[in-house]
Design an enzyme around this catalytic site. Structure first.
Site, mmCIF file in Angstrom:
data_model
loop_
_atom_site.group_PDB
_atom_site.id
_atom_site.type_symbol
_atom_site.label_atom_id
_atom_site.label_comp_id
_atom_site.label_asym_id
_atom_site.label_seq_id
_atom_site.Cartn_x
_atom_site.Cartn_y
_atom_site.Cartn_z
ATOM 1 N N GLY A 196 -8.075 -7.255 4.160
ATOM 2 C CA GLY A 196 -8.855 -7.089 5.374
ATOM 3 C C GLY A 196 -8.226 -7.656 6.633
ATOM 4 O O GLY A 196 -8.867 -7.707 7.670
ATOM 5 N N TYR A 236 10.286 -35.845 -18.351
ATOM 6 C CA TYR A 236 8.847 -35.627 -18.217
ATOM 7 C C TYR A 236 8.407 -35.769 -16.770
ATOM 8 O O TYR A 236 9.106 -36.356 -15.941
ATOM 9 C CB TYR A 236 8.059 -36.619 -19.087
ATOM 10 C CG TYR A 236 8.156 -38.041 -18.604
ATOM 11 C CD1 TYR A 236 7.274 -38.518 -17.634
ATOM 12 C CD2 TYR A 236 9.164 -38.889 -19.063
ATOM 13 C CE1 TYR A 236 7.398 -39.804 -17.152
ATOM 14 C CE2 TYR A 236 9.284 -40.177 -18.583
ATOM 15 C CZ TYR A 236 8.392 -40.635 -17.619
ATOM 16 O OH TYR A 236 8.503 -41.902 -17.121
ATOM 17 N N MET A 292 -5.611 -6.607 8.514
ATOM 18 C CA MET A 292 -5.296 -5.661 9.574
ATOM 19 C C MET A 292 -6.030 -4.379 9.266
ATOM 20 O O MET A 292 -5.939 -3.836 8.185
ATOM 21 C CB MET A 292 -3.790 -5.466 9.643
ATOM 22 C CG MET A 292 -3.138 -6.666 10.292
ATOM 23 S SD MET A 292 -1.376 -6.664 10.181
ATOM 24 C CE MET A 292 -1.145 -7.290 8.551
ATOM 25 N N ARG A 341 -3.387 -1.191 -6.300
ATOM 26 C CA ARG A 341 -2.587 -2.414 -6.168
ATOM 27 C C ARG A 341 -3.058 -3.392 -7.234
ATOM 28 O O ARG A 341 -4.161 -3.234 -7.786
ATOM 29 C CB ARG A 341 -2.758 -3.028 -4.776
ATOM 30 C CG ARG A 341 -4.162 -3.502 -4.513
ATOM 31 C CD ARG A 341 -4.281 -4.200 -3.174
ATOM 32 N NE ARG A 341 -5.668 -4.506 -2.899
ATOM 33 C CZ ARG A 341 -6.217 -4.462 -1.697
ATOM 34 N NH1 ARG A 341 -5.495 -4.106 -0.655
ATOM 35 N NH2 ARG A 341 -7.485 -4.788 -1.512
ATOM 36 N N HIS A 383 -15.657 -7.974 2.261
ATOM 37 C CA HIS A 383 -14.588 -8.825 2.786
ATOM 38 C C HIS A 383 -14.735 -10.273 2.300
ATOM 39 O O HIS A 383 -13.793 -10.881 1.806
ATOM 40 C CB HIS A 383 -14.631 -8.762 4.315
ATOM 41 C CG HIS A 383 -13.615 -9.622 4.993
ATOM 42 N ND1 HIS A 383 -13.882 -10.920 5.376
ATOM 43 C CD2 HIS A 383 -12.324 -9.398 5.314
ATOM 44 C CE1 HIS A 383 -12.808 -11.443 5.931
ATOM 45 N NE2 HIS A 383 -11.831 -10.529 5.905
ATOM 46 N N SER A 413 11.840 -44.309 -13.802
ATOM 47 C CA SER A 413 10.725 -43.436 -13.442
ATOM 48 C C SER A 413 10.721 -43.355 -11.926
ATOM 49 O O SER A 413 10.666 -44.388 -11.246
ATOM 50 C CB SER A 413 9.415 -44.011 -13.959
ATOM 51 O OG SER A 413 8.344 -43.215 -13.494
ATOM 52 N N LYS A 442 0.827 -1.199 0.000
ATOM 53 C CA LYS A 442 0.000 0.000 0.000
ATOM 54 C C LYS A 442 0.868 1.258 0.000
ATOM 55 O O LYS A 442 0.632 2.197 -0.769
ATOM 56 C CB LYS A 442 -0.917 -0.023 1.230
ATOM 57 C CG LYS A 442 -2.053 0.960 1.177
ATOM 58 C CD LYS A 442 -2.952 0.826 2.401
ATOM 59 C CE LYS A 442 -3.740 -0.471 2.383
ATOM 60 N NZ LYS A 442 -4.371 -0.778 3.673
ATOM 61 N N ARG A 446 -3.187 3.169 8.530
ATOM 62 C CA ARG A 446 -3.526 2.003 7.702
ATOM 63 C C ARG A 446 -2.364 1.017 7.670
ATOM 64 O O ARG A 446 -1.230 1.411 7.448
ATOM 65 C CB ARG A 446 -3.817 2.445 6.264
ATOM 66 C CG ARG A 446 -4.597 3.728 6.171
ATOM 67 C CD ARG A 446 -4.593 4.316 4.771
ATOM 68 N NE ARG A 446 -5.252 3.484 3.790
ATOM 69 C CZ ARG A 446 -5.287 3.768 2.491
ATOM 70 N NH1 ARG A 446 -4.680 4.857 2.024
ATOM 71 N NH2 ARG A 446 -5.904 2.967 1.663
ATOM 72 N N CYS A 490 6.685 -40.474 -11.731
ATOM 73 C CA CYS A 490 5.285 -40.879 -11.805
ATOM 74 C C CYS A 490 4.597 -40.833 -10.457
ATOM 75 O O CYS A 490 3.438 -41.173 -10.330
ATOM 76 C CB CYS A 490 5.154 -42.266 -12.427
ATOM 77 S SG CYS A 490 5.926 -43.539 -11.412
HETATM 78 P P1 ADP Z 1 -7.608 -2.228 3.404
HETATM 79 O O1 ADP Z 1 -6.199 -2.708 3.324
HETATM 80 O O2 ADP Z 1 -8.466 -3.102 4.229
HETATM 81 O O3 ADP Z 1 -8.150 -1.889 2.057
HETATM 82 P P2 ADP Z 1 -7.322 0.627 3.789
HETATM 83 O O4 ADP Z 1 -6.290 1.198 4.672
HETATM 84 O O5 ADP Z 1 -7.045 0.725 2.356
HETATM 85 O O6 ADP Z 1 -7.556 -0.866 4.257
HETATM 86 O O7 ADP Z 1 -8.639 1.381 4.107
HETATM 87 C C1 ADP Z 1 -9.881 1.015 4.548
HETATM 88 C C2 ADP Z 1 -10.873 2.010 3.989
HETATM 89 O O8 ADP Z 1 -10.648 3.327 4.507
HETATM 90 C C3 ADP Z 1 -10.785 2.134 2.492
HETATM 91 O O9 ADP Z 1 -12.049 2.213 1.951
HETATM 92 C C4 ADP Z 1 -10.037 3.410 2.295
HETATM 93 O O10 ADP Z 1 -10.361 4.020 1.079
HETATM 94 C C5 ADP Z 1 -10.476 4.263 3.476
HETATM 95 N N1 ADP Z 1 -9.442 5.226 3.822
HETATM 96 C C6 ADP Z 1 -8.194 4.962 4.222
HETATM 97 N N2 ADP Z 1 -7.491 6.088 4.402
HETATM 98 C C7 ADP Z 1 -8.307 7.125 4.116
HETATM 99 C C8 ADP Z 1 -8.154 8.544 4.088
HETATM 100 N N3 ADP Z 1 -7.009 9.117 4.395
HETATM 101 N N4 ADP Z 1 -9.211 9.277 3.739
HETATM 102 C C9 ADP Z 1 -10.393 8.680 3.431
HETATM 103 N N5 ADP Z 1 -10.611 7.368 3.428
HETATM 104 C C10 ADP Z 1 -9.571 6.569 3.768
HETATM 105 MG MG MG Z 2 -7.711 -0.645 0.937
#
Ligand code: ADP
Ligand code: MG
Ligand code: MG
Length: 888
Positions: free
Chosen positions: A102, A865, A104, A337, A459, A777, A23, A93, A845
Site C-alpha cells: 500500500g 557459542y 504507492m 507474490r 491496509h 568471552s 509485481k 501501478r 556474552c
Molecule cells: P497494491 O500494490 O497496493 O496491491 P495494485 O497495483 O496491485 O496495488 O492494485 C490496486 C488494486 O487495483 C488491486 O485490487 C488490483 O487488483 C486493482 N487493479 C490493478 N490493476 C488493475 C486492472 N488492470 N484491472 C482491474 N483491476 C486492477
Molecule cells: Mg496489489
C-alpha cells in the site's frame, strides 16, 4: 540506440525482479505461464533511477518506448487508447523490488475522458458502469497524482450515498453518478486551478511520473528506513489493461492467499466483493465477504481460481498472495507474490511445505525470520485477567483478529501524535476509522492497531501482519471520531490517552490494562520442529545469560546449551544481605572484611548450588564481581539531603552520626566516571578476599553438587582485564583457592579459568592473555562502549538516535554489533588467542549475542557459542542456522 526502459509482460520473467519490480516480474511470469493476465508492460526500476538522476525527466527514449508498448497492447486487445468507439483503458501501478504494501498507490481507468466515456457506455451497454469507472478515475488521479485530500472526494460521495436507500456506493443511480462526476471535476478544478486532463496520453504521462515521484514520497521513505531498504532500488511502473469488476453482479474483485496468512492453515483465504473495483477491498472502505462467497456465487470460477492458486504456489514454491477480478463471468489474474504472513503462519507453512515435499528442511529454516520466532515467544494476555475484565464490563467489542499478539497502550487517534507519543516512550494503540499509507509511520511506532472498518486484507491488516504488530480491524460496533479524539461504543467513550488492550489472536478489545503471561513453547509444535531442523545445520552453540536457577530452567526448555554469563552481583543486592555487603565494603582492613565475607559465603554457595543443579551436564560460565562499588551503597544525593535535614532539626543525633559516616564512605568511593573506575577485576585485586570468597563459594557448591551426582562444568570468568598482569595475579590466586576447596571436599570438578575480552587493550593483547585464560568471552557491551568512547547510557539517551537518523552511524552499535570496528578487534583477539592456545574456547556474552546480524558475524569469525537472554534462545538457534546456511 537508447536503453531498453520498457518490457512487455511477455518479455520478462521472475528472474528480472530487480529490474521489473516484484509485481512486474509476477505479471510477466504469469503471462508466460499462460495464465489469464490482462496485457500490459512495465517501465523498469532503472528508468525510475534515470528519471531522478536527470532531474525528474523521463530518460531519453522512454516515452517513445511507452507509446510503442501501448500500441502493442492495443494490437493484443483489439482496443485503441483514446478511441471514442472502442477505448483501451489501463491501470498504472507501482511495484518495487519487494512489496511495500500500500505504499504507492494505483490509478485505475486511465484513458477515460468525455469522449471515451460514451464509447465505454455503449460498448458495455452499461452507462452506470462507465460513470462509476470515470468517477473512480477522477478521484484516484486527483488523490494519487495531484495530492488532493481523499476526504474531499469521499465527502462528495457520502453526500450522494446519503440520498439512497441502501447507503452504499452500489446503490447510486446513473444520474447520481453523473452528478458525482460533475462535482468531482469541479472539486478538481477548484483545488488545482486546472481542468481534469482530457488528453489520455497526458493522463498516462502524469500517472507514470507520479509513481516515480512516490519513491521519494514521505510514506515510502519512512517504510524504507524502518525495513532497511535502500533508496537506490527505485520502483517500476506497471501499465496493465483494465478488466472490470464493476460491470454488474456477474463481476467482482477479490484478494486471496493460497493459505491462511494468520494461522498458516492450508486453505484458500481472502475476500471478495461483487460489482466493485479492486481498490474497494484493499482500502477497507466496504467490508467485503469471505472468498468462500465466490464459491456460492460462481462455483466454476471459484474452482478455476483454486486450481490457478495451487499451480502458482507449486511454481513459486511458496504461499502466494493473489489478486483476481471477474469481468462478466471471466476470471483475470492481476497479481501474484509471496504472501505476507504472521509469525505463526510463517512457521506452520514452512513446516507443512516440507512435509508436502514442496521445499527442503533447509529452505524452511531460511523462510522464517528471527523476528518471527521472537514474536512467537512473546507474552499473551492472561486468560484469567481477560475474564476479570469481562466481568467488570471492560470487554468493549470483538473485531476481526487481523494480526496476532497482545498489546496494551494509550489510545491515540492520529498517526503523527502516535509517533510523537511513542517517541516519548509511551506505549500507543493507534485507533483509526481505517488506515492509509499516511498512517504507516504511526503504525510502526505503535504497539498495536485498532480500526473501525476494513477486512482481513485491508491496509491496516496487511501492514500489521508484515510487521508483527497486533491488530484488530473491522470493529463496526465502535464509532471512531478522529476530530474529537475519541471512540464510543454504546454509552461508553474512550478518549485519547485512555488505556486500551487489544488481543490480535481473538479480536477482543478491552478498556484498561490486561496482564500478560509468558508463552508456553512446549505447545508450539511447529516451532519446535523448525528449530530442531535449525539445530541440525547450525555449528554455533547457543548459551544463555542467566543469574537464577529459574532463568536457567526457562532457557534450557528453550534449548540453551549452557550459561554463557552468570552474574554474581545480584546476590549482593538482596535486601537481607545489603547491610553485610555495605559493612564488607566499609571494612578498612582485610581482616575486618574477612568477617563479613564469611557471612556472605553461604548465600553465594546456595545460589550456585541451584544453578549447577539446573545446568546438570552443561557448562556454566560464572563472572566474578563486576559493577562499581558505589552501586551497592545508598545514593550520595539522598545521604546529603538526609544529613542536612538531620543537622537542621537536630532530632536524632545518633542517626545523624551514622548517616555522616555513611556519607563519608560514599564520598570516599565517589567516582567521576564510575564505568571506568573501581570495578571488574580491579576490585578483586585491591579489596583482599572478595573474589577468593566467590571462588570458594563456587567450588564448594560445585563439589557438593558433584557428590550428589550432578554433572558440573564450571568456568570462572574474570571481567574487565586490560593488562596480562591483572589476569595473571587473579588467576594464580584463584586457582589456588579452587584447588584447596576440591582437596578439602575430596572431589574434582571440571573447570576452566578465563577472561572477558571487553576493553580494547585486552583485545589487542589477547595473545598475552591467552597464556592465562583457557577461554575468552567477548563482552561486547563494554567493548563497544570503550571502542567508540561512548558512554552507553548517555549516548543512547542523547545523541545516538540523531546519529542513526542522519546516517552518521548505520545502526545503533549497542543493538547490532559494529562489525567493521568492534568486530575487527574481535577478529584480532580470536586470531591472537588461538595462536597462543589453539584450543581456546571462544564465545560472546554481550547483548549482541541475541541479534541475528551479530550472530552471523560470530559464526564467520569462528566463535564456539553465542550467549543471549533466555527468551532470545529460540531466535538465536534459528539465526545461527541461517548463518551456517548462508556462509556454506
Ligand atoms: P497494491 O500494490 O497496493 O496491491 P495494485 O497495483 O496491485 O496495488 O492494485 C490496486 C488494486 O487495483 C488491486 O485490487 C488490483 O487488483 C486493482 N487493479 C490493478 N490493476 C488493475 C486492472 N488492470 N484491472 C482491474 N483491476 C486492477
Ligand atoms: Mg496489489
Ligand atoms: Mg562488562
Amino acid at each position: 540506440m537508447s536503453n531498453k526502459w520498457v518490457y512487455l509482460f511477455h518479455e520478462g520473467d521472475r528472474s528480472m525482479r530487480d529490474l521489473l519490480g516484484g509485481k512486474g516480474a509476477g505479471l510477466a511470469e504469469m503471462s508466460n505461464a499462460g495464465l489469464p493476465v490482462p496485457p500490459g508492460f512495465t517501465c523498469t526500476t532503472e528508468a525510475c533511477l534515470a528519471f531522478f538522476s536527470a532531474g525528474r525527466q523521463f530518460p531519453e527514449g522512454m516515452w517513445e518506448q511507452v507509446v510503442e508498448a501501448m500500441h502493442a497492447t492495443e494490437r493484443e486487445t483489439g482496443k485503441v487508447f483514446g478511441d471514442a468507439k472502442n477505448p483501451l483503458l489501463v491501470s498504472v501501478r507501482s511495484g518495487a523490488r519487494v512489496s511495500m504494501p500500500g505504499m504507492m498507490e494505483t490509478v485505475l481507468n486511465i484513458g477515460l475522458n468525455s469522449e471515451t466515456l460514451k464509447g465505454l457506455a455503449e460498448l458495455s451497454g452499461n452507462e452506470r458502469f462507465a460513470y462509476d469507472s470515470y468517477r473512480r478515475l477522477i478521484s484516484m488521479f486527483g488523490r494519487t497524482v495531484k495530492d488532493i485530500k481523499g476526504e474531499l472526494f469521499e465527502a462528495v460521495l457520502d453526500r450522494f450515498k446519503a440520498q439512497t436507500k441502501g447507503g452504499r456506493d452500489t446503490d447510486l443511480t446513473v444520474d447520481m453518478l453523473k452528478e458525482v462526476v460533475a462535482a468531482y471535476k469541479e472539486l478538481y478544478r477548484n483545488q488545482l486551478g486546472e481542468e481534469f486532463p482530457e488528453d489520455v496520453w497526458e493522463q498516462l504521462r502524469q500517472a507514470i511520473t507520479a509513481v516515480f515521484d512516490s519513491w521519494f514520497g514521505p510514506n515510502a521513505a519512512t517504510y524504507r528506513r524502518f525495513h532497511g531498504i535502500s533508496d537506490d532500488w527505485g520502483t517500476a511502473v506497471n501499465i496493465c489493461t483494465m478488466v472490470f469488476g464493476n460491470m454488474g453482479d456477474d463481476s467482482g474483485t477479490g484478494v486471496a492467499f493460497t493459505r491462511n496468512p494468520n494461522t498458516g492453515e492450508p486453505e484458500l483465504y481472502g475476500e471478495y466483493l461483487t460489482n466493485a473495483q479492486g481498490e474497494d477491498v484493499v482500502a477497507g472502505i466496504r467490508t467485503p465477504f469471505p472468498i468462500a462467497e465466490l464459491e456460492r456465487i460462481n462455483p466454476e470460477i471459484y474452482a478455476e481460481f483454486l486450481r490457478l492458486g495451487k499451480m502458482l504456489e507449486g511454481h513459486y514454491r511458496d504461499m502466494q498472495d493473489l489478486e483476481l477480478t471477474v469481468e462478466r463471468g471471466k476470471l483475470w489474474m492481476l497479481q501474484t507474490r509471496s504472501g505476507k504472513r504472521t509469525a505463526r503462519a510463517a512457521v506452520k507453512i514452512a513446516v507443512d511445505q516440507v512435509s508436502e515435499g514442496l521445499i527442503t528442511k533447509e529452505e524452511a529454516v531460511m523462510r522464517v525470520t528471527p523476528d518471527q520466532v521472537d514474536a512467537l515467544v512473546h507474552p499473551v494476555f492472561d486468560e484469567k485477567a481477560k475474564k476479570a475484565a469481562q466481568g467488570r464490563g471492560d470487554l468493549l467489542t470483538h473485531g476481526l483478529n487481523a494480526s496476532p499478539g497482545a498489546a496494551t497502550g494509550v489510545a491515540i487517534f492520529d498517526s503523527a501524535r502516535a509517533e510523537a507519543a511513542a517517541g516519548m516512550g509511551q506505549d500507543v494503540i493507534l485507533v483509526r476509522p481505517e488506515t492509509s499509507p499516511d498512517d504507516v509511520g504511526g503504525m510502526l511506532s505503535s504497539k498495536g492497531v485498532l480500526t473501525q472498518h476494513g477486512g482481513a486484507t485491508s491496509h491496516a491488516a496487511v501492514v500489521a501482519r508484515a510487521n508483527n504488530l497486533p491488530c484488530v480491524v473491522g470493529c463496526e460496533a465502535i464509532n471512531v471520531d478522529v476530530e474529537r479524539r475519541q471512540f464510543t461504543i454504546g454509552k461508553r467513550t474512550i478518549r485519547e490517552g485512555d488505556t486500551v488492550s487489544i488481543d490480535g489472536f481473538t479480536g477482543e478489545v478491552f478498556a484498561g490494562t490486561i496482564t500478560t503471561v509468558e508463552p508456553d513453547l512446549s505447545r508450539e509444535h511447529d516451532l519446535a520442529t523448525l528449530l530442531s531442523w535449525a539445530d541440525e545445520v547450525r555449528t554455533l552453540g547457543i548459551y544463555t545469560n542467566a543469574d537464577h536457577p529459574r532463568e536457567a530452567k526457562v532457557a534450557r526448555s528453550f534449548g540453551a546449551e549452557g550459561i554463557g554469563l552468570c552474574r554474581t552481583e545480584h546476590m549482593f543486592f538482596e535486601e537481607t544481605r545489603r547491610p553485610t555487603v555495605v559493612s564488607m565494603i566499609m571494612a578498612r582492613t582485610d581482616e575486618a572484611r574477612a568477617k563479613f565475607l564469611a557471612r556472605l559465603l553461604p548465600y553465594q554457595r546456595e545460589d550456585f548450588e541451584g544453578i549447577f543443579e539446573a545446568m546438570d551436564g552443561l557448562p556454566t560460565i560464572v563472572r566474578l564481581i563486576d559493577p562499581p562499588m558505589h552501586e551497592f551503597l545508598p545514593s550520595r544525593e539522598s545521604l546529603i539531603e538526609e544529613v542536612t535535614r538531620l543537622r537542621c532539626t537536630d532530632e536524632n543525633p545518633k542517626l545523624l552520626a551514622e548517616k555522616e559516616e555513611m556519607l563519608a564512605l560514599v564520598n570516599s568511593l565517589h567516582e567521576i566516571n564510575p564505568m571506568m573506575g573501581l570495578r571488574g577485576c580491579r576490585v578483586g585485586l585491591t579489596m583482599g578476599g572478595v573474589t577468593e570468597m566467590q571462588v570458594q563459594a563456587i567450588f564448594e557448591a560445585a563439589c557438593r553438587q558433584a557428590k550428589k551426582g550432578v554433572d558440573v562444568h564450571v568456568e570462572v570468568m574474570i571481567p574487565l582485564v586490560t593488562h596480562v598482569n591483572e589476569l595473571k595475579a587473579e588467576v594464580t590466586k584463584l586457582r589456588q583457592v579452587a584447588e584447596e576447596v576440591m582437596e578439602r571436599e575430596g572431589v574434582r570438578v571440571d573447570h576452566k579459568f578465563g577472561t572477558m575480552i571487553e576493553t580494547p587493550r585486552g583485545a589487542v593483547t589477547a595473545d598475552e592473555l591467552a597464556e592465562y585464560a583457557e577461554f575468552f568471552s567477548f563482552g561486547t557491551n563494554d567493548l563497544t562502549q570503550m571502542s567508540f568512547g561512548f558512554s552507553r547510557d548517555d549516548a543512547e539517551g542523547k545523541f545516538l538516535k540523531t546519529y542513526v537518523d542522519r546516517g552518521i552511524l548505520p545502526k545503533n552499535p549497542f543493538q547490532s554489533l559494529d562489525q567493521t570496528g568492534v568486530g575487527k578487534l574481535m577478529a584480532m583477539a580470536v586470531k591472537a588467542g588461538k595462536q597462543t592456545r589453539p584450543d581456546i574456547e571462544l564465545g560472546i556474552c554481550g547483548e549482541h549475542g541475541g541479534d541475528a546480524d551479530s550472530i552471523d558475524f560470530c559464526h564467520r569469525v569462528g566463535l564456539k557459542y553465542v550467549s543471549c537472554s533466555p527468551y532470545r534462545v529460540p531466535v538465536a538457534r534459528l539465526a545461527a542456522a541461517q548463518a551456517a546456511l548462508r556462509n556454506r
